[in-house]
Design an enzyme around this catalytic site. Structure first.
Site, mmCIF file in Angstrom:
data_model
loop_
_atom_site.group_PDB
_atom_site.id
_atom_site.type_symbol
_atom_site.label_atom_id
_atom_site.label_comp_id
_atom_site.label_asym_id
_atom_site.label_seq_id
_atom_site.Cartn_x
_atom_site.Cartn_y
_atom_site.Cartn_z
ATOM 1 N N GLU A 20 -4.687 -8.063 -3.100
ATOM 2 C CA GLU A 20 -4.914 -6.749 -3.642
ATOM 3 C C GLU A 20 -3.787 -5.844 -3.182
ATOM 4 O O GLU A 20 -3.151 -6.092 -2.172
ATOM 5 C CB GLU A 20 -6.265 -6.212 -3.159
ATOM 6 N N CYS A 21 -3.549 -4.772 -3.921
ATOM 7 C CA CYS A 21 -2.542 -3.806 -3.509
ATOM 8 C C CYS A 21 -2.995 -3.072 -2.246
ATOM 9 O O CYS A 21 -4.178 -3.031 -1.928
ATOM 10 C CB CYS A 21 -2.309 -2.793 -4.619
ATOM 11 N N GLY A 22 -2.049 -2.493 -1.540
ATOM 12 C CA GLY A 22 -2.356 -1.730 -0.338
ATOM 13 C C GLY A 22 -2.146 -0.248 -0.579
ATOM 14 O O GLY A 22 -1.141 0.166 -1.157
#
Length: 239
Positions: A20-22
């Site tokens: 997932e993106c941060g």
């Protein structure tokens, strides 16, 4: 919908996304500290996305954004860090993508100027109804630069903000329209806003450093790396 694999706007089921993106946000009086901690936080979240990295800063008057494709170390070189003008508020993002080709314009944070001012947005997640909302906005005259949900969300917030008393109220009203899994950090000239989807499918936590520094992040493990104390999780559906 609870028991089915929801398709994203890119028609990719959730279980095919390996990362997932941060997302990171900070509000602190010391501007140099804001830059240093945002940079450190992106390093701590690098495992959440290796496609692109970015930071946006507000000094109360202007929002400046610095972003590009690549790893944090590639984007934020020593020379680049010297050229950044920080502010008291910042949001940061490391991008993961399931697409084979990613354009630079798709890197986040996304900065948008609109009738009520300017805002920056960084998100982690995907919308189930992203294509539907995007088509509706396009019919109303919206012009998109990138094929990502962040731009759709930003347009919705901007449209709601025209008739809302505050940007946080506009965020809440936009969340009534979007469906899917997401967490996001949003910045106006003077505010840092954190928001999480009503199902709590994407993590987002609140922390603090001392008495005058607040942070939000996609995961709590990076709090130790920047010296932040975990306060609590952002509740599902909370702004």
């Amino acid at each position: 919908m609870e028991n089915e694999k929801m398709n994203l706007s890119g028609n990719i089921p959730f279980d095919t996304l390996s990362e997932e993106c941060g997302v990171f946000g900070i509000y602190c009086a010391d501007e140099q500290r804001v830059l240093d901690l945002t940079h450190l936080a992106l390093y701590a979240m690098q495992h959440r996305g290796r496609v692109g990295a970015g930071m946006a800063f507000s000094d109360g008057n202007t929002i400046r954004c610095y972003k590009d494709l690549g790893l944090v170390a590639d984007v934020f070189t020593e020379d680049m860090l010297k050229r950044i003008k920080p502010g008291k508020i910042a949001i940061g993002h490391v991008r993961n993508s399931s697409k084979a080709v990613v354009e630079r314009v798709a890197a986040q944070p996304l900065v948008m100027r609109y009738m009520k001012g300017v805002m920056a947005l960084a998100d982690n997640g995907a919308l189930v109804n992203g294509c539907e909302l995007r088509t509706e906005l396009e019919h109303d005259g919206a012009m998109f630069q990138a094929a990502n949900d962040a731009e759709t969300i930003a347009y919705l917030i901007a449209r709601k903000r025209v008739r809302s008393g505050s940007i946080e109220k506009a965020v809440a009203e936009a969340m009534d329209q979007i469906q899917g899994a997401y967490s996001m950090a949003i910045m106006s000239r003077n505010k840092l806003i954190a928001a999480r989807d009503p199902r709590g499918m994407r993590p987002l936590s609140l922390g603090r450093i001392g008495d005058d520094c607040w942070v939000v992040a996609s995961e709590t493990c990076m709090f130790d790396g920047i010296g932040a104390q975990f306060v609590r999780d952002v509740e599902p559906g909370e702004v």
